[in-house]
Each structure stands twice: as structure tokens, then as C-alpha cells.
Design a protein around this motif. Structure first.
Motif, PDB file in Angstrom:
ATOM      1  N   TYR A   1      -3.713   7.478  16.590  1.00 35.60           N
ATOM      2  CA  TYR A   1      -3.216   6.590  17.636  1.00 35.60           C
ATOM      3  C   TYR A   1      -4.296   5.614  18.090  1.00 35.60           C
ATOM      4  O   TYR A   1      -4.064   4.409  18.205  1.00 35.60           O
ATOM      5  CB  TYR A   1      -2.722   7.411  18.830  1.00 35.60           C
TER       6      TYR A   1
ATOM      7  N   ASP B   1      -3.648  13.479  15.426  1.00 32.61           N
ATOM      8  CA  ASP B   1      -2.641  12.555  15.966  1.00 32.61           C
ATOM      9  C   ASP B   1      -3.281  11.572  16.940  1.00 32.61           C
ATOM     10  O   ASP B   1      -2.986  10.374  16.921  1.00 32.61           O
ATOM     11  CB  ASP B   1      -1.539  13.330  16.695  1.00 32.61           C
TER      12      ASP B   1
ATOM     13  N   ARG C   1      -4.355   1.072  17.414  1.00 32.54           N
ATOM     14  CA  ARG C   1      -4.107   0.075  18.473  1.00 32.54           C
ATOM     15  C   ARG C   1      -4.457  -1.324  17.957  1.00 32.54           C
ATOM     16  O   ARG C   1      -5.280  -1.483  17.051  1.00 32.54           O
ATOM     17  CB  ARG C   1      -4.950   0.363  19.724  1.00 32.54           C
TER      18      ARG C   1
ATOM     19  N   THR D   1       1.977   0.139   9.173  1.00 28.20           N
ATOM     20  CA  THR D   1       1.389   0.423  10.470  1.00 28.20           C
ATOM     21  C   THR D   1       0.107  -0.379  10.620  1.00 28.20           C
ATOM     22  O   THR D   1      -0.362  -1.021   9.685  1.00 28.20           O
ATOM     23  CB  THR D   1       1.047   1.915  10.610  1.00 28.20           C
TER      24      THR D   1
END
Length: 251
Positions: free
Chosen positions: A230, A226, A234, A2
Motif C-alpha cells: 500500500y 499488505d 501511493r 497498479t
């Protein structure tokens, strides 16, 4: 893999409430996490659980109201994990009372934790963030403020003022950090399940808070975690600068 994989984070307030949830979520995403709070046993327990789940975490007992404590914590974090590229200021206290009660002890504690404590942590890791960004990496400062920064609640005047200061600080810091490619995000949660309410010594106000929980249904700490994962995940050219997160029933 990620966008968060391989990064290094400091999470304050990691002993209870939102902080541990943020730390766990970041660790699940492959972030090495320094857990910073006063309660060493809780931090050690959380670090052990993260490690057992395949993550990397270190427990660093520190008091954000102390210059020396924060400086020592930063030194230990640098020795163990190296340069930090994600700082989450989640430590905070909420001590509501009528202003006429004149509780200077409570005012001082809230200001020193919610505002000056954040500044101490920012001072300790500003060089890390700017150097990480200059080297082409992603660098984030995330401050957890409150909907109380601009929604008025009787008897929460000083708490709301500290959170309004934090919201303004976050906006102002973007003018300094943004040109250096360091992202600044201010998160304002509404009613959230945490231990903040347990510190309230006013029975009437604590009862009101319990009634709000029953009527509105608070957010879970994992909901905030969460969101922060997020935000920090980015692409480095995207800065979500201001986010309000509320339970659906909260106006």
C-alpha cells in the motif's frame, strides 16, 4: 494495472518471516523482485514459486554484514533486472538477553545486521533510487524497524537500540532523499509471527515471547506485506513516512 506495475524491487531478509511475504505480495502486483538473503535454497524455492505464479523474481544469496557480499549482490541485480526503484530492508535479528550477561557477540551481530547492514544496502542502491526519481518515476526506500524502537521491554535493550537507530536513520534520510523525490518510509511492526523468536537462546525469554503470542495474537507476515504494498503504491507525491502496525490487542 497498479501503481506498482513494472517496478523493480530489492527485498532483504527474503528467506524467512516478513521478507518472503513482502516479495510475494510485490510480485503479485507486477513488481520484478530481487530476493536477497543468506539461505540460497530458500531463496531459489521462493523465486520458483513466484515465477510459477506468473511473476518475475531472482534469488541473490548475500550477507548484509559483508561489504563485498552486498556489492556483489547489487552488481548481479543490476545485470539481471537493471535499475532498482524500490528497496525494502526487512533483514533483522533479535537476540534478547540481560545486559549484565555481556553478550558482545550478540550485540555485534544485531548492530551489524539491523543498522550497518541496512546502511550497506542503502549505499548499494542510492544512485538507483535518485536516478529513478530524477527520470520521473516513483522511488521508495522502506525500512522495517520495530515497535521496540520506542516501547521498552526488559532484556531487549540492545535490540531496541538498533531499531531506534533505524527509526532515526529513516527520519534523517528523508531530509536528504525527500528533496530528490525519493520517498522514505519507516514501518514499526508490533508482535508479528516470524522466525525471530527461534534465535533466542534464553529459555525464560523465549517462554515470555510465546506467552505474548498466546495472549495478544500476533500479526501475520502478510499483514506487513499488505501495508508495504500500500505504501509503495501511493502516487509519487505522497510519502507515508512513519507507520506503526500492531495487533489489535497490543497496547
Amino acid at each position: 494495472m497498479t501503481e506498482l506495475q513494472g517496478r523493480t524491487a530489492v527485498v532483504t531478509g527474503a528467506a524467512s518471516g516478513i521478507g518472503p511475504a513482502i516479495a510475494r505480495r510485490l510480485a503479485d502486483e507486477g513488481v520484478r523482485v530481487a530476493l536477497l538473503a543468506r539461505r540460497e535454497e530458500r531463496l531459489a524455492d521462493l523465486a520458483g514459486k513466484i515465477e510459477a505464479n506468473g511473476g518475475r523474481a531472482i534469488a541473490v544469496s548475500a550477507d548484509v554484514t559483508s561489504d563485498a557480499s552486498v556489492a556483489a549482490a547489487a552488481e548481479r541485480i543490476h545485470e539481471a533486472l537493471g535499475r532498482v526503484d524500490l528497496v525494502v530492508n526487512a533483514a533483522g535479528v533479535m537476540l534478547p538477553n540481560p545486559i549484565e550477561d555481556g553478550r558482545v557477540d550478540e550485540w555485534t551481530r544485531m548492530i551489524d545486521t539491523n543498522v550497518t547492514g541496512v546502511l550497506r544496502v542503502i549505499r548499494a542502491f542510492t544512485t538507483d533510487l535518485t536516478e529513478a526519481a530524477a527520470a520521473g518515476g516513483t522511488a521508495d526506500l522502506v525500512n522495517v524497524s520495530s515497535i521496540g524502537a520506542h516501547v521498552l521491554f526488559p532484556n531487549y535493550a540492545v535490540y531496541g537500540a538498533t531499531k531506534a537507530a533505524l527509526t532515526q536513520l529513516s527520519a534523517s534520510l528523508r531530509t536528504e532523499f525527500g528533496p530528490k523525490d525519493v520517498r522514505v518510509t519507516n514501518v514499526e511492526p508490533g508482535l508479528t509471527e516470524s522466525e525471530l523468536g527461534e534465535q533466542i537462546d534464553n529459555a525464560d525469554l523465549r517462554g515470555q515471547l510465546d506467552q505474548m503470542h498466546d495472549a495478544l495474537g500476533p500479526l501475520a507476515a502478510d499483514d506487513i506485506a499488505d501495508l508495504i504494498a500500500y505504501v509503495a503504491g501511493r502516487p509519487r507525491n505522497v510519502n507515508l513516512r512513519q507507520i506503526v502496525i500492531l495487533p489489535t490487542r497490543q497496547a
